[in-house]
Design a protein around this motif. Structure first.
Motif, PDB file in Angstrom:
ATOM      1  N   ALA A  69      -4.397   1.445 -12.569  1.00 40.56           N
ATOM      2  CA  ALA A  69      -4.609   2.076 -11.280  1.00 40.56           C
ATOM      3  C   ALA A  69      -6.174   1.734 -10.791  1.00 40.56           C
ATOM      4  CB  ALA A  69      -4.680   3.208 -10.979  1.00 40.56           C
ATOM      5  N   GLY A  70      -6.180   1.300  -9.599  1.00 44.39           N
ATOM      6  CA  GLY A  70      -7.646   1.107  -9.061  1.00 44.39           C
ATOM      7  C   GLY A  70      -7.333   0.266  -7.944  1.00 44.39           C
ATOM      8  N   PRO A  71      -8.698  -0.107  -7.320  1.00 42.80           N
ATOM      9  CA  PRO A  71      -8.796  -0.781  -6.094  1.00 42.80           C
ATOM     10  C   PRO A  71      -8.322  -2.152  -6.465  1.00 42.80           C
ATOM     11  CG  PRO A  71     -10.680   0.338  -6.321  1.00 42.80           C
ATOM     12  CD  PRO A  71     -10.114   0.569  -7.537  1.00 42.80           C
ATOM     13  N   PRO A  72      -7.689  -3.082  -5.587  1.00 40.54           N
ATOM     14  CA  PRO A  72      -7.365  -4.525  -5.820  1.00 40.54           C
ATOM     15  C   PRO A  72      -8.654  -5.199  -6.328  1.00 40.54           C
ATOM     16  CG  PRO A  72      -6.348  -3.786  -3.760  1.00 40.54           C
ATOM     17  CD  PRO A  72      -7.371  -2.687  -4.249  1.00 40.54           C
ATOM     18  N   ALA A  76     -16.017  -1.322 -13.883  1.00 39.44           N
ATOM     19  CA  ALA A  76     -16.934  -0.523 -13.207  1.00 39.44           C
ATOM     20  C   ALA A  76     -16.658   0.094 -11.571  1.00 39.44           C
ATOM     21  CB  ALA A  76     -18.094  -1.265 -13.269  1.00 39.44           C
ATOM     22  N   ASN A  77     -15.712  -0.276 -11.040  1.00 41.39           N
ATOM     23  CA  ASN A  77     -15.221   0.157  -9.849  1.00 41.39           C
ATOM     24  C   ASN A  77     -14.716   1.536  -9.759  1.00 41.39           C
ATOM     25  OD1 ASN A  77     -14.471  -3.164  -9.287  1.00 41.39           O
ATOM     26  ND2 ASN A  77     -16.203  -1.997  -7.946  1.00 41.39           N
ATOM     27  N   PHE A  78     -15.093   2.374  -8.692  1.00 47.97           N
ATOM     28  CA  PHE A  78     -14.711   3.790  -8.754  1.00 47.97           C
ATOM     29  C   PHE A  78     -13.161   3.448  -8.405  1.00 47.97           C
ATOM     30  CE2 PHE A  78     -13.428   7.056  -5.648  1.00 47.97           C
ATOM     31  CZ  PHE A  78     -13.937   8.250  -6.462  1.00 47.97           C
ATOM     32  N   GLY A  79     -12.328   4.614  -9.228  1.00 44.97           N
ATOM     33  CA  GLY A  79     -11.239   4.539  -9.244  1.00 44.97           C
ATOM     34  C   GLY A  79     -10.283   3.917 -10.296  1.00 44.97           C
ATOM     35  N   MET A 105     -12.803   5.516 -14.059  1.00 45.21           N
ATOM     36  CA  MET A 105     -14.290   5.458 -13.288  1.00 45.21           C
ATOM     37  C   MET A 105     -14.240   6.372 -12.337  1.00 45.21           C
ATOM     38  SD  MET A 105     -17.175   4.532 -13.323  1.00 45.21           S
ATOM     39  CE  MET A 105     -16.814   2.908 -14.639  1.00 45.21           C
ATOM     40  N   ALA A 106     -15.097   7.661 -12.473  1.00 43.50           N
ATOM     41  CA  ALA A 106     -14.866   8.883 -11.686  1.00 43.50           C
ATOM     42  C   ALA A 106     -16.205   9.035 -10.760  1.00 43.50           C
ATOM     43  CB  ALA A 106     -14.794  10.337 -12.593  1.00 43.50           C
ATOM     44  N   ALA A 107     -17.237   8.188 -10.925  1.00 43.75           N
ATOM     45  CA  ALA A 107     -18.343   8.420 -10.252  1.00 43.75           C
ATOM     46  C   ALA A 107     -18.470   7.195  -9.206  1.00 43.75           C
ATOM     47  CB  ALA A 107     -19.630   8.475 -11.063  1.00 43.75           C
ATOM     48  N   GLN A 108     -19.010   7.636  -7.889  1.00 49.16           N
ATOM     49  CA  GLN A 108     -19.260   6.486  -6.886  1.00 49.16           C
ATOM     50  C   GLN A 108     -20.597   5.848  -7.107  1.00 49.16           C
ATOM     51  OE1 GLN A 108     -18.048   7.227  -2.889  1.00 49.16           O
ATOM     52  NE2 GLN A 108     -16.238   8.359  -3.702  1.00 49.16           N
ATOM     53  N   ASN A 109     -21.755   6.715  -7.524  1.00 49.11           N
ATOM     54  CA  ASN A 109     -23.050   6.326  -7.706  1.00 49.11           C
ATOM     55  C   ASN A 109     -23.467   6.166  -9.195  1.00 49.11           C
ATOM     56  OD1 ASN A 109     -23.072   6.061  -4.783  1.00 49.11           O
ATOM     57  ND2 ASN A 109     -23.377   8.254  -4.690  1.00 49.11           N
TER      58      ASN A 109
END
Length: 199
Positions: free
Chosen positions: A69-72, A77-80, A109-113
């Motif tokens: 799962a995750g953004p395309p 390192a990307n959130f999600g 990856m559970a943190a945005q910053n």
């Protein structure tokens, strides 16, 4: 018509008697259950320290971690971004070292910053007396910290009802592929199997 009224009256009486007997059964069940709660356990606490190496392989023909799962077009390192794993646990840091178990579960990856993972996994052991036993870990992994602490929230087999913590230290990482070897020291306390019951 008189036969029909007699039949209805008899049926009604049977239902009332049956209903009253159900109340008695329920009451007896509740009493028995309440008595069962009063049983005390004689439990012995066991403490263990386990040391092993976790091999997270994202590259090659047979990766042990795959993105589910995750953004395309995202990287790890990307959130999600979420990776499902079935990683080898070995005695030493070398991939050819003796296999003692598998880490099975996922990390996201559970943190945005920040670079922090949510780790949800079981350490399933297959060596010696620990064969068939597992430890469950759920926690935050701040990847760039030298040593990360994550909670042990349960277990099975010899580790039933385990609690404790895991310390993770990155032993090696390939920045091009994301492959990593992580050293784990796991400290758990749990009640021993086979402890007797006393009233």
């Amino acid at each position: 018509m008189a036969c029909f009224l007699t039949f209805i009256t008899t049926l009604y009486s049977i239902l009332i008697i049956f209903s009253a007997s159900l109340n008695t059964i329920s009451g007896a069940f509740i009493e028995e259950f309440s008595e069962a709660i009063a049983i005390k356990r004689e439990e012995k606490m066991s403490q263990s320290h386990l040391h092993f190496f976790f091999h997270d392989i994202l590259s090659g023909k047979h990766p042990t971690a795959v993105r589910i799962a995750g953004p395309p077009e995202s990287t790890l390192a990307n959130f999600g971004t979420t990776m499902m794993i079935d990683d080898a646990l070995t005695e030493g840091p070398e991939p050819t070292s003796k296999l003692v178990g598998r880490a099975q579960g996922f990390y996201s990856m559970a943190a945005q910053n920040d670079v922090a993972l949510l780790m949800v996994m079981n350490f399933a052991f297959m060596e010696d007396k620990y064969n068939g036993s597992s430890i469950s870990m759920l926690g935050r992994n701040s990847v760039f910290d030298d040593v990360r602490e994550m909670p042990i929230v349960g277990g099975s087999g010899l580790f039933r009802n385990a609690r404790g913590y895991a310390l993770a230290h990155t032993n090696w990482v390939d920045p091009n592929t994301g492959d990593a070897i992580v050293e784990y020291d796991v400290y758990v306390s749990n009640f021993e199997l086979g402890a007797g019951l006393a009233t």
